[in-house]
Motif scaffolding. Structure first.
Motif, short mmCIF file in Angstrom:
data_model
loop_
_atom_site.label_atom_id
_atom_site.label_comp_id
_atom_site.label_asym_id
_atom_site.label_seq_id
_atom_site.Cartn_x
_atom_site.Cartn_y
_atom_site.Cartn_z
N UNK A 181 11.33 -34.57 73.84
CA UNK A 181 10.28 -34.49 72.94
C UNK A 181 8.86 -35.34 73.32
N UNK A 182 9.40 -36.59 74.03
CA UNK A 182 8.30 -37.49 74.50
C UNK A 182 7.59 -36.76 75.70
N UNK A 183 8.76 -36.09 76.36
CA UNK A 183 8.08 -35.55 77.69
C UNK A 183 7.28 -34.66 77.35
N UNK A 184 7.34 -33.69 76.33
CA UNK A 184 6.82 -32.56 75.95
C UNK A 184 5.33 -32.79 75.38
N UNK A 185 5.34 -33.77 74.55
CA UNK A 185 4.45 -34.38 73.86
C UNK A 185 3.29 -34.95 74.83
N UNK A 186 3.90 -35.71 75.97
CA UNK A 186 3.11 -36.13 76.87
C UNK A 186 2.31 -35.25 77.81
N UNK A 207 -2.07 -32.47 79.30
CA UNK A 207 -2.39 -30.89 79.90
C UNK A 207 -2.07 -30.90 81.47
N UNK A 208 -0.92 -31.49 81.53
CA UNK A 208 -0.30 -31.48 82.81
C UNK A 208 1.17 -31.66 83.28
N UNK A 209 1.84 -31.61 84.12
CA UNK A 209 3.28 -31.80 84.23
C UNK A 209 3.59 -33.14 84.26
N UNK A 210 4.43 -33.94 83.65
CA UNK A 210 4.61 -35.11 83.67
C UNK A 210 5.52 -35.59 84.86
#
Length: 277
Positions: free
Chosen positions: A167-172, A177-180
């Motif tokens: 969830x944190x990765x997806x929200x970040x 608006x880019x890949x983490x």
């Protein structure tokens, strides 16, 4: 794209996940377990029924490292193999609305599989950390003592940690608006790990007591609820959170290193083996 091509693409995707999970998961697990082993030793001794000083205090903090060196990489690799394979196979078949449930289910099954290797390693490691000198050799009954308590500790931990991490990765990623990046994924993993460690500490205390228990104790005396009840009677609410500080520190730092190394290893693996992209 023909049906045969789609099938071949799916098989390639599963194979790629298998290889990257095997390498990245194994590297991440071994790196964390060895680097943070002293914190784990302190936590084990604080949770021991014999007490911190009697089990070694601040001395010999690398006692029990050998089983970890041998078992850490395959255990972590086995976890991520199971977790990522379940995600890869199930994600196309379910609605995105159920992604959290998928992550929770995948983490639970992965923990049960990984514990087949993790528990014997943990038993040998913790008994050495607590300086319990076993005169007799280990047998299967001893090596798998605490299997279900470990599953009941690790499954809730992963049920909290992995959906939070995802969830944190997806929200970040959505916010920027880019890949983490791997280091950002590592920070997400550290936060998720710290929260998970805090809420599952009593289960960890019970697991440690079971693994360090006398060989002569009956299985009924080693049931999770019975052990938690005994700890509460002996040491009160504080006893249920013995080793809280080292555990939070160990898992928060471990989460940062683990998920950072995991993501970096995945990138490196795909760089070295371009066919896995």
């Amino acid at each position: 794209m023909t049906e045969i091509e789609e099938k071949m693409e799916k098989e390639t995707s599963i194979r790629n996940v298998f290889v990257t999970s095997l390498i990245a998961g194994g590297a991440a697990g071994m790196f964390v377990d060895i680097a943070l082993f002293p914190l784990d030793t302190l936590k084990t001794r604080l949770q021991s029924a014999e007490g911190f000083l009697k089990t070694g205090g601040f001395t010999g903090l690398y006692k029990g490292i050998f089983p970890v060196i041998v078992g850490s990489a395959p255990t972590s690799a086995l976890f991520f193999l199971t977790y990522e394979e379940i995600k890869t196979i199930m994600q196309p078949r379910i609605s995105p609305n159920y992604s959290t449930a998928l992550h929770m289910g995948a983490a639970t099954v992965a923990e049960m599989v990984a514990c087949l290797l993790r528990v014997p390693v943990e038993v040998m490691k913790q008994r050495k950390q607590a300086q319990i000198r076993d005169k007799k050799s280990y047998n299967l009954r001893i090596l798998y003592r605490g299997y279900w308590s470990t599953v009941l500790r690790d499954a809730p931990f992963s049920i909290v940690q992995f959906p939070l991490w995802e969830y944190f990765k997806k929200s970040y990623s959505f916010h920027f608006e880019r890949e983490i990046y791997p280091v950002e994924s590592a920070i997400c993993g550290a936060i998720a790990g710290g929260i998970s460690a805090a809420v599952t500490t009593p289960l960890d205390v019970a697991k440690t007591r079971i693994m360090l228990s006398n060989r002569k104790l009956l299985s009924s005396e080693l049931r999770l609820l019975n052990v938690l009840h005994d700890v509460y009677l002996q040491n009160g609410f504080r006893g249920l959170f013995a080793g809280f500080g080292p555990r939070i520190m160990w898992i928060t730092l471990g989460g940062f290193i683990f998920f950072g190394v995991y993501e970096e290893a995945k990138v490196l693996t795909r760089t070295i083996f371009p066919m896995l992209k």
